[in-house]
Write a protein that holds these residues in place. Structure first.
Motif, short mmCIF file in Angstrom:
data_model
loop_
_atom_site.label_atom_id
_atom_site.label_comp_id
_atom_site.label_asym_id
_atom_site.label_seq_id
_atom_site.Cartn_x
_atom_site.Cartn_y
_atom_site.Cartn_z
N LYS A 99 -0.41 2.99 -1.56
CA LYS A 99 -1.71 3.49 -1.14
C LYS A 99 -1.82 3.51 0.38
CE LYS A 99 -6.68 2.90 -1.35
NZ LYS A 99 -6.78 3.53 -0.06
N LEU A 100 -1.41 2.41 1.01
CA LEU A 100 -1.48 2.33 2.47
C LEU A 100 -0.56 3.37 3.12
CD1 LEU A 100 -1.57 -1.54 2.74
CD2 LEU A 100 -3.46 0.01 3.32
N ARG A 101 0.60 3.59 2.54
CA ARG A 101 1.53 4.62 3.05
C ARG A 101 0.90 6.00 2.93
NH1 ARG A 101 4.50 8.07 0.45
NH2 ARG A 101 4.51 6.95 -1.54
N LEU A 130 8.80 6.68 5.74
CA LEU A 130 8.66 5.22 5.82
C LEU A 130 10.04 4.57 5.77
CD1 LEU A 130 6.94 2.68 6.00
CD2 LEU A 130 6.67 2.77 3.50
N ALA A 131 10.89 5.05 4.90
CA ALA A 131 12.25 4.51 4.79
C ALA A 131 12.98 4.64 6.13
CB ALA A 131 13.02 5.22 3.68
N GLU A 132 12.85 5.81 6.74
CA GLU A 132 13.51 6.05 8.04
C GLU A 132 12.98 5.07 9.10
OE1 GLU A 132 13.05 9.40 11.48
OE2 GLU A 132 13.22 10.15 9.41
N LEU A 133 11.66 4.92 9.17
CA LEU A 133 11.05 4.03 10.15
C LEU A 133 11.42 2.57 9.90
CD1 LEU A 133 7.52 5.67 10.34
CD2 LEU A 133 9.29 5.73 12.11
N MET A 134 11.61 2.23 8.63
CA MET A 134 11.93 0.86 8.24
C MET A 134 13.41 0.55 8.34
SD MET A 134 9.18 -0.85 7.23
CE MET A 134 10.04 -2.17 6.43
N ASN A 169 -0.50 9.22 5.51
CA ASN A 169 0.19 10.50 5.32
C ASN A 169 1.68 10.40 5.61
OD1 ASN A 169 -2.11 12.04 4.53
ND2 ASN A 169 -2.77 12.01 6.66
N LEU A 170 2.28 9.28 5.21
CA LEU A 170 3.72 9.10 5.36
C LEU A 170 4.40 9.32 4.02
CD1 LEU A 170 4.05 5.82 7.49
CD2 LEU A 170 4.59 8.14 8.22
N LEU A 178 2.63 0.63 9.19
CA LEU A 178 1.44 1.16 8.51
C LEU A 178 0.15 0.83 9.26
CD1 LEU A 178 2.40 0.33 4.81
CD2 LEU A 178 2.53 2.56 5.97
N ASP A 179 0.27 0.01 10.30
CA ASP A 179 -0.87 -0.40 11.13
C ASP A 179 -1.97 -1.05 10.28
OD1 ASP A 179 -2.30 -0.77 13.49
OD2 ASP A 179 -3.37 1.13 13.24
#
Length: 115
Positions: A14-16, A26-30, A20-21, A59-60
């Motif tokens: 939900k947060l992702r 998200l995988a790339e950023l992580m 709008n990720l 996700l801030d």
């Protein structure tokens, strides 16, 4: 009944989505694989605390937001998100949208007084 892993995964998803990720982004950023993110969101795996902490930065959000399962503190989060939305350039720079938000809030306040 959902397991704790599944509840955390749902919150992460939900947060992702709120940001709008995509799972891929998200995988790339992580620095993780897309299947790893999918497994976390689906409650198949529970990742390390360090990974959860990194995820909250991306996700801030505050760490505790991953662990809100039954609506606790939802009001506080809604206040924060409402404030963030009102302060976005799309709203601050648009008198028409700001007026609409103002009128909605006034109508909500009036409806509370009439009950």
């Amino acid at each position: 009944m959902l397991s704790v892993k599944e509840k955390i995964g749902r919150n992460i998803k939900k947060l992702r989505c709120d940001k709008n990720l995509s799972q891929e982004k998200l995988a790339e950023l992580m620095g993780l694989s897309t299947p790893a993110i999918s497994n976390i969101e689906n409650g198949k795996t529970l990742t390390s605390f360090a990974t959860l902490e990194k995820m909250t930065k991306i996700l801030d959000v505050n760490l505790y937001e991953l662990f809100l399962f039954c609506g606790e503190c939802k009001e506080e989060i809604l206040y924060k998100k409402l404030f963030e939305n009102i302060n976005k350039p799309e709203i601050k720079g648009n008198s028409e949208k700001l007026l609409i938000l103002y009128e909605i809030s006034e109508n909500l306040l009036r409806s509370d007084k009439s009950h």
